[in-house]
Design a protein around this motif. Sequence first.
Motif, short mmCIF file in Angstrom:
data_model
loop_
_atom_site.label_atom_id
_atom_site.label_comp_id
_atom_site.label_asym_id
_atom_site.label_seq_id
_atom_site.Cartn_x
_atom_site.Cartn_y
_atom_site.Cartn_z
N TYR B 159 -26.16 105.75 34.19
CA TYR B 159 -26.14 104.49 34.93
C TYR B 159 -26.11 103.32 33.96
CZ TYR B 159 -27.75 100.65 37.88
OH TYR B 159 -27.88 99.45 38.52
N TYR B 162 -22.82 102.98 32.06
CA TYR B 162 -21.77 102.53 32.96
C TYR B 162 -21.89 101.04 33.24
CZ TYR B 162 -21.11 101.20 37.85
OH TYR B 162 -20.89 100.50 38.98
N LYS B 163 -23.13 100.62 33.48
CA LYS B 163 -23.38 99.20 33.75
C LYS B 163 -22.98 98.35 32.54
CE LYS B 163 -27.28 96.89 36.02
NZ LYS B 163 -28.71 97.05 36.30
N LEU B 166 -19.15 98.31 32.30
CA LEU B 166 -18.52 97.55 33.37
C LEU B 166 -18.64 96.05 33.12
CD1 LEU B 166 -17.21 98.19 36.18
CD2 LEU B 166 -19.41 97.60 37.16
N TYR B 167 -19.88 95.62 32.85
CA TYR B 167 -20.13 94.20 32.63
C TYR B 167 -19.27 93.68 31.48
CZ TYR B 167 -24.16 92.47 35.31
OH TYR B 167 -24.99 91.97 36.25
N TRP B 222 -27.99 84.32 31.80
CA TRP B 222 -28.28 84.51 33.21
C TRP B 222 -27.08 84.03 34.00
CZ3 TRP B 222 -28.68 81.59 37.63
CH2 TRP B 222 -29.36 82.19 38.71
N PRO B 223 -26.60 84.64 35.07
CA PRO B 223 -27.12 85.83 35.74
C PRO B 223 -26.37 87.13 35.39
CG PRO B 223 -25.60 84.69 37.17
CD PRO B 223 -25.52 84.02 35.84
N HIS B 225 -27.05 89.11 32.97
CA HIS B 225 -27.89 89.71 31.94
C HIS B 225 -28.42 91.09 32.33
CE1 HIS B 225 -30.59 88.08 34.92
NE2 HIS B 225 -31.49 88.93 34.48
N THR B 226 -28.20 91.51 33.57
CA THR B 226 -28.97 92.68 34.04
C THR B 226 -28.55 93.98 33.37
OG1 THR B 226 -27.50 93.03 35.91
CG2 THR B 226 -29.43 91.63 36.28
N ASP B 230 -31.44 97.51 31.15
CA ASP B 230 -31.15 98.93 31.36
C ASP B 230 -30.60 99.57 30.10
OD1 ASP B 230 -31.89 99.57 34.03
OD2 ASP B 230 -30.37 98.13 34.67
N GLN B 292 -43.51 92.92 33.32
CA GLN B 292 -42.95 94.24 33.01
C GLN B 292 -44.03 95.24 32.62
OE1 GLN B 292 -39.79 95.06 33.66
NE2 GLN B 292 -39.76 92.97 34.45
N TYR B 301 -36.00 91.46 28.15
CA TYR B 301 -36.00 90.20 28.89
C TYR B 301 -36.32 89.03 27.97
CZ TYR B 301 -35.21 91.96 33.59
OH TYR B 301 -34.63 92.49 34.70
#
Lengths: 667, 519
Positions: B159, B162-163, B166-167, B222-223, B225-226, B230, B292, B301
């Motif tokens: 995951y 992949y993230k 993709l980003y 941001w936004p 950054h997610t 991960d 966290q 973060y």
Amino acid sequence: MSSIEIIVFLPLLAAIIAGIGNRVIGNVAAKALTTGALFVSTALSWPIFLSFVAGGQPAYVEPILTWVQSGDLKFDWELRVDTLTAIMLVVVNSVSALVHLYSWGYMDEDPDQPRFFAYLSLFTFAMLMLVTANNLVQMFFGWEGVGLASYLLIGFWFKKPSANAAAIKAFVVNRVGDLGFMLGIFGIFLVFGTVSIPEILAVAPGYAGSSIGFLGTRVDVMSLICVLLFIGAMGKSAQLGLHTWLPDAMEGPTPVSALIHAATMVTAGVFMVCRLSPLFETSEFALNMITIIGATTAIFAATVGLVQTDIKRVIAYSTCSQLGYMFFAAGTGAYSAAMFHLFTHAFFKALLFLGAGSVIHAMHHEQDMRYYGGLRKHIPLTFWAMMAGTLAITGVGIVGVAGFAGFYSKDAIIEAAFASSATYSGYAFFIGVLAALLTSFYSWRLMFLTFWGKPRWINSEHIQHSVHKTPEEAEDSTGGYHPHESPLSMTIPLAILAFGAVFAGYIFKDQFIYAEEGGINFWAISTLDFDVGLIHAMHAVPLWVKLSSTIAMLTGLIIAIYMYLISNDAPQRLAKTFQPLHQFFLNKWYFDELYHFLFIRPAFWFGKQFWKIGDVGIIDRFGPNGAAYVVKYGSALAVRLQSGYVYTYALVMLLGLVAAISWMMVR
Amino acid sequence: MNISDLPILSIMLAVPMIAAIICLFARAHSARILALGATFVNLVLGIWLWQHYEIGGAQWQFVESAELFGPIGWKLGIDGISLMLIMLSVFLMPICIGASWYAIKERVSEYMAAFLLMEVLMIGVFAAQDLMLFYIFFEAGLIPMYLIIGIWGGTNRIYASYKFFLYTLLGSVVMLIAMIWMIQQAGTADIPTLLNYDFMPAAQTWLWLAFFASFAVKMPMWPVHTWLPDAHVQAPTAGSVILAGVLLKMGGYGFLRFSMPMFPDASAQFIWLIYGLSMVAVIYTSLVALVQQDMKKLIAYSSVAHMAIVTVGLFTFNQQGLEGAIIVMLSHGLVSGALFLCVGVIYDRLHTREIDRYGGLSINMPKYAILFLLFTMASIGLPGTSGFVGEFLALAGVYKVSTWATLICTTGIILGAAYMLYLYRRIAFGEQKNMDAAAMEDLNGREFWLLTPIAAAVMWMGVYPESFIAPIRDDVSKIVERVAPSTPQLDGKFLADDPGTAQYRVGANTNESSEGSAH
């Protein structure tokens, strides 16, 4: 190497060796090294100070190393020596050296001594960098360095959750002040194009009347800068609003409280205002703010100090209150009186803390004064030392003859507030006298509860633990526990500080608070704004003003004698009668609860919301996970279309054909 | 042939490349030794590069140029900014190999090859002088990182990878289109030439946005950054170090090298966007870091918050802001890298990243506690460490542009202290409540020597940052000059003799000024 370089860097060197190499050199060597370094620094500091007292010595700056050069923003590592520095050098080094010595006895049973001594020396180094700074950024370096050392020392007993919480609180609350300090430095750089203290002070008066944009409004340049810097000072010097960390800081070992949270670090804010006094002189708004906040802190902390039962917390609030005195002295223009009080306060407050430490040491780590009593005969040396400190802080003396250290410095502040023409000087004067009454009361209350009356310590859990008895089993109120006087390593520092508490005011008053030749020459070689007119006016106030603080002091003493020596139940009755007020004072005006509700809980709540709802619930859901979902769903749709049945394809073809034909016909 | 005529940059690319190929065919232990050797050779070459870099000399030094196929040329060359970032890469690389020495047990040869390839691509990004060449290095960097996370990562690695992919890929596609258009328009792919090419203001807007899409993700702002938390959580320790240490710097480098000097008007036009996102990022991600429970997530973060200081610093368009931003980039590379190593040290012992499983480590791991404290303080920005110099300069620069942005971003120093000290307290202080954590051994020799060089560098940059500022000074002032006509000034304007504020002054006549204070 010049002597100022040795004074400043020797403690650092000792801290590094003791901190990192203690396994190699051993406990005793680490302690001897740091203590020795501090005594050398002290021995070198006094001649510098005395040369300024004697006069004729110019100020000088000792360059060390380039630090940052970025465009026109330039600042270096350098050591500035002038009168202000010299005062702080003797205060910091003398108290630090004595605290090092005292810690040999006080921390004797601690398994982690080299670390403690290394932190103490590290603190001293940072403090010395602060007081020798010739630019604001180096001052900020020292400012943050003492913050680090304070954090480490408050949390020295890091197994205790309360000590850890207090350490973090101290650092974070100070950072709120530092935010102001940093913005102040940025503003100064923007306006003056330099962060060098002498350069700023030279040009500051010319900038009065200019304005600058700040957060969408236009404000007076000098007021903005001074207020921002003062916010920094409020954090470090525990002024109202940013004071909440100081009482909690008492979680640290007592020698730390004496050095950092009484004599030196917490006075850094006062030092900063005095160091930059020509800057502050350009903004009436900022000076008024300093006066009001200082005076309010003085009375606030005194009221809280009245009802605390922990001996260290009483002295902590007393410190907070005395710092308030120093600030309103600065705010009313009597910077030299503020510095004088800083100087004398360092001696008597360190003395009181170390004395309290000696009591705590004798009482098996019990800190609650309700479980003391009658200690006068058991620990006489400590008693006499504390007595000297109490006489000094309450300002005992006879007008026109002589008095203890606090008599000169505190009275100078109160008289200057009366003589000053500043807008809020009347408020400051009134508060100053009232707080003097309260100071006298809580100081004597501490003495009476601790040293007079009958022993009450069998009710203390620490003592019960020590003698293995409960109050029921005990034959009398001592439970057979006999407090012993502290070792020489602790009583010698007490004796030396007691000497300072008695004589420091009398000896140096001519230089600090008299506008004769001695005083004018003394302050001329510093950046302090010495207002000769105000000083003359201060000495010419009416007699009732001069007597007012003495009367306040005597009133406080008499009330304390009545409540704690004569009457049996006056404190309880009073607490019952004024219960809401008593609770309000006991709970420190509910600042901690308020801040917890306003800042800490929301911070965690928002953090959780941003994370769970913002990041996971929105950004990820509609971002990458959403994209994946679209691809998955879209391909599922495509799969369903490719069914493999000829009739489906035929139907779709037919429908398409119909659609195409009807479109052409309609057109 | 003179030694300084050697194509040193090509050699620095070739050494890890050749080592990577050999690694693929080598056995586990020889692959480790080879990788360490190759990264050390590159470190030595890097030091040589730094020593021979002439401060105040030509803007582009060690230039190499050769024809390659089509419009793409093998053009390499560095300025001071590139030099510093290359130094950061070659400095962290041997440390990463050392950190993976025992932690990686499967497919060791492939792992080492992936890291060496990563080094090639990182140096390539910072040294490329051809737009297409840059793009290839920039995008190819995704592949080894994707593999490192996807193959050697934690339980949820698929995951995360992949993230990550993709980003970062989505942004890059847009950037590629913009680059092709630029090459057609300007008729060259030569970066130094493009730096002085004036694109039409209307075109600049679109080009800027296209580059922004890519760099904002890399930064990360941001936004978008997610992917970072991960990716960090799942990546092996050394992967996190390189990710935080160098890959995050590519976004900042991109802004510095492309967006600002090539599209100065658009940069000024979009300052609100950058400032807005950065201000949100500082507060938002700092608060998220506070709650966290996972050490790596917390530091991830905090990285987003620090990178926000970089973006505001860059878009001040003045010397302090830019130099500060670059120092923050370098400092963050060292400090967050070191913090991830610190996490790795205890992760290797207990195999959990959950903060509550530790506690009281000062007792059984005193050396570790000291070094961890140092890096914590550097992350907080304590003066005397590298973190302070960068943040201070960057924010001093921001103050010239916007006081709002300064105020909001400076609250980062409060929140930063809160979450880092809270982390440190839960790990190093308190009682030893977990027996397995209490039984952990202190740093061994290998771990000690991984962390101390970084500690030394952090202190060096904090006490004598001149070594790092001097090489970038001229390059920064060139960028500042280039963007000078568009330099914004928002709300911090200084006005001499303003009657509107007279009531605040000592000795002011309040009657006179009362009418002026109405507005």
